[in-house]
Design a protein around this motif. Structure first.
Motif, PDB file in Angstrom:
ATOM      1  N   GLU A 150      59.074  81.407   7.347  1.00 27.13           N
ATOM      2  CA  GLU A 150      58.011  81.340   5.865  1.00 27.13           C
ATOM      3  C   GLU A 150      57.447  80.575   6.485  1.00 27.13           C
ATOM      4  O   GLU A 150      57.955  79.518   6.925  1.00 27.13           O
ATOM      5  N   LEU A 151      56.337  80.613   6.299  1.00 27.73           N
ATOM      6  CA  LEU A 151      55.425  79.740   6.636  1.00 27.73           C
ATOM      7  C   LEU A 151      55.403  79.081   5.433  1.00 27.73           C
ATOM      8  O   LEU A 151      55.034  79.356   4.388  1.00 27.73           O
ATOM      9  N   ALA A 152      55.001  77.899   4.924  1.00 27.45           N
ATOM     10  CA  ALA A 152      54.764  77.074   4.017  1.00 27.45           C
ATOM     11  C   ALA A 152      53.520  75.904   4.010  1.00 27.45           C
ATOM     12  O   ALA A 152      53.060  75.519   5.034  1.00 27.45           O
ATOM     13  N   PRO A 217      41.337  82.943   8.300  1.00 29.60           N
ATOM     14  CA  PRO A 217      42.366  82.849   7.588  1.00 29.60           C
ATOM     15  C   PRO A 217      43.429  82.848   8.358  1.00 29.60           C
ATOM     16  O   PRO A 217      43.254  83.711   9.248  1.00 29.60           O
ATOM     17  N   VAL A 218      44.475  82.408   7.961  1.00 30.44           N
ATOM     18  CA  VAL A 218      46.099  82.076   8.960  1.00 30.44           C
ATOM     19  C   VAL A 218      46.921  83.688   8.722  1.00 30.44           C
ATOM     20  O   VAL A 218      47.179  84.341   8.105  1.00 30.44           O
ATOM     21  N   THR A 236      51.936  86.296   9.763  1.00 32.49           N
ATOM     22  CA  THR A 236      51.202  86.270   8.254  1.00 32.49           C
ATOM     23  C   THR A 236      50.138  87.317   7.666  1.00 32.49           C
ATOM     24  O   THR A 236      49.989  86.869   6.420  1.00 32.49           O
ATOM     25  N   ARG A 237      49.373  87.956   8.917  1.00 32.54           N
ATOM     26  CA  ARG A 237      48.353  89.070   8.424  1.00 32.54           C
ATOM     27  C   ARG A 237      48.904  89.380   7.008  1.00 32.54           C
ATOM     28  O   ARG A 237      48.247  90.299   6.576  1.00 32.54           O
ATOM     29  N   ILE A 243      47.380  83.950   1.392  1.00 33.60           N
ATOM     30  CA  ILE A 243      46.924  82.443   0.718  1.00 33.60           C
ATOM     31  C   ILE A 243      46.101  81.719  -0.454  1.00 33.60           C
ATOM     32  O   ILE A 243      46.496  80.966  -0.979  1.00 33.60           O
ATOM     33  N   PRO A 244      44.743  82.158   0.142  1.00 30.39           N
ATOM     34  CA  PRO A 244      43.695  81.936  -0.956  1.00 30.39           C
ATOM     35  C   PRO A 244      44.111  81.947  -2.360  1.00 30.39           C
ATOM     36  O   PRO A 244      43.939  81.643  -3.368  1.00 30.39           O
TER      37      PRO A 244
END
Length: 301
Positions: A150-152, A217-218, A236-237, A243-244
């Protein structure tokens, strides 16, 4: 900037990587040079005190290579989790990639495959383990040990009821988190906290990458290998709730604090998503990688 928590001779310190990512520059060297008496000694203290002026000076220092000679070869340091002892449990999102939501279906007892709102749960990480540390297989307790790359997101400043358009301003940076899970316990208890919070179930790192390194965006490639077999491969797209939105929604009525960690969910390819299942066994090597951040490696013991 790539920040790191590390140990040399059993002393835990914080540093920043040089441009080649080969040497760790101890941050106390930087702060001593700035004649700051009470400089931050932990990652949490750094996040709380970080300013744009500090960011510019660190960028300049790294780019010039002026302190490389004082750096430590990263191979000679023990890399810890960026935040070994989070002040609060990790905020986590479940089923936040469409393909993962579909692969697990209702296996965990959920009524709906695709979430209509973010699924939040918390995870104990006290301590979080770092790159190269062992994941305890807890013999006699654990039967279905699983991985989740996971991206944290690490929060940089306090905020509540954060608007969507302001979300990035509240981010300090990003790291990798492996949301280790015990699937039997998840289903047995009817919720996820116990099955995701056993000791060593939160590998994190190896670095905390400042948000200035990663465009917003990431959109980062994310993979997980088990014993060199590619299991997870996504970007992650494809987050269902980006994320926002996560920061905006989570902060409604909840004050987010500097150093808070939000694990944004995992893509398809977890052990539970295969048939037959591909759960982890003792001796397995798990490598979680995210573009622009690095690779987090742990071995099941």
């Amino acid at each position: 900037m790539y920040f790191v928590t590390y140990k040399v001779l059993d002393r835990e310190r914080i540093g920043v990587l040089d441009q080649k990512k080969e040497r760790i520059i101890p941050l106390d060297k930087f702060f001593q040079g700035e004649n700051i008496k009470n400089y931050p000694e932990t990652m949490l203290e750094l996040i709380e005190s970080f300013t744009e002026e500090m960011q510019e000076k660190l960028f300049s220092m790294i780019a010039s290579g002026s302190m490389d000679y004082e750096g430590i070869d990263r191979k000679n340091a023990k890399i810890c989790a960026p935040i070994p002892y989070p002040r609060r449990d990790v905020f986590c999102l479940g089923k936040n990639y469409l393909d993962h939501a579909k692969e697990v279906g209702t296996v965990l007892g959920d009524e709906d495959e695709i979430p209509k709102a973010p699924i939040y749960f918390s995870k104990v990480a006290f301590p979080a383990i770092g790159d190269g540390d062992f994941i305890d297989s807890h013999p006699g307790i654990v039967e279905k040990l699983d991985y989740e790359a996971e991206l944290a997101v690490v929060i940089g400043k306090e905020g509540k009821n954060i608007p969507l358009e302001a979300a990035e301003a509240y981010i300090f940076g990003y790291t990798i988190l492996n949301d280790i899970s015990e699937r039997r316990l998840q289903k047995l208890h009817g919720q996820w906290h116990k099955g995701k919070s056993l000791d060593t179930f939160c590998p994190m790192g190896p670095y905390l990458v400042h948000k200035s390194v990663i465009p917003f965006p990431v959109e980062l490639n994310i993979t997980c290998h088990v014993n060199d077999e590619l299991r997870q491969n996504s970007n992650t797209r494809y987050l269902i709730f980006d994320i926002p939105y996560i920061i905006h929604d989570l902060s409604k009525g909840i004050t987010l604090k500097p150093g808070d960690i939000i694990a944004t969910g995992t893509p398809a390819g977890v052990g539970m998503g295969f048939w037959p299942f591909k759960f982890l066994n003792r001796g397995d090597v798990v490598k979680c990688s995210i573009e622009k951040i690095g690779t987090l490696t742990n071995i099941v013991k």
